[in-house]
Motif scaffolding. Sequence first.
Motif, short mmCIF file in Angstrom:
data_model
loop_
_atom_site.label_atom_id
_atom_site.label_comp_id
_atom_site.label_asym_id
_atom_site.label_seq_id
_atom_site.Cartn_x
_atom_site.Cartn_y
_atom_site.Cartn_z
N GLY A 16 0.79 -1.22 0.00
CA GLY A 16 0.00 0.00 0.00
C GLY A 16 0.83 1.28 0.00
O GLY A 16 0.31 2.36 -0.26
N THR A 52 -4.90 8.16 5.94
CA THR A 52 -4.95 6.83 6.55
C THR A 52 -5.90 6.77 7.74
O THR A 52 -6.28 5.68 8.16
N SER A 66 -3.78 0.17 8.30
CA SER A 66 -4.75 -0.19 7.28
C SER A 66 -5.26 1.07 6.63
O SER A 66 -5.67 2.02 7.30
N TRP A 67 -5.25 1.09 5.32
CA TRP A 67 -5.66 2.24 4.55
C TRP A 67 -6.69 1.79 3.54
O TRP A 67 -6.38 1.34 2.44
N ALA A 68 -7.95 1.87 3.91
CA ALA A 68 -9.04 1.34 3.09
C ALA A 68 -9.08 1.97 1.70
O ALA A 68 -9.37 1.29 0.72
N THR A 71 -6.93 0.22 -0.99
CA THR A 71 -7.17 -1.16 -1.38
C THR A 71 -7.58 -1.22 -2.84
O THR A 71 -8.60 -0.67 -3.22
N LEU A 75 -6.47 -7.13 -0.26
CA LEU A 75 -6.42 -6.50 1.05
C LEU A 75 -5.05 -5.92 1.37
O LEU A 75 -4.94 -4.84 1.92
N SER A 76 -3.97 -6.61 0.99
CA SER A 76 -2.63 -6.13 1.37
C SER A 76 -2.26 -4.83 0.69
O SER A 76 -1.36 -4.14 1.14
N GLY A 78 -3.94 -2.28 0.84
CA GLY A 78 -4.41 -1.25 1.74
C GLY A 78 -3.61 -1.16 3.02
O GLY A 78 -4.03 -0.49 3.96
N LEU A 79 -2.45 -1.81 3.07
CA LEU A 79 -1.61 -1.76 4.27
C LEU A 79 -0.35 -0.96 3.98
O LEU A 79 0.31 -1.17 2.96
#
Length: 101
Positions: A16, A52, A66-68, A71, A75-76, A78-79
């Motif tokens: 992310g 974030t 986690s950064w929606a 994404t 899923l990864s 968004g990290l």
Amino acid sequence: MEALFAPPPGHWGLRGDPLLWDALRRLFDGVALPDDPDALNRALDTGFAELTGTALADAPDSLPVSWAKGTQGGLSNGLVSPPFWREIGFPLIRDRWAALR
């Protein structure tokens, strides 16, 4: 400030991080360079927190943020890695700012 984001770093902490880098670059598009390093640090910290939802100062090194919004296709994506931003991303931007002053 957008000029401080080109070129991007050669490596990243998590998947992310490049998405957040681009989002920060767009956030600062058209924003003038700050006059002093404290203003630059405040802008970077505010931008990170705005995008974030987490202040970098509050993010532990041991857990990704986690950064929606980041994404895209998994899923990864968004990290983001707080150590990357503390040790590589923001120091690189600060060095570029200093070189332009």
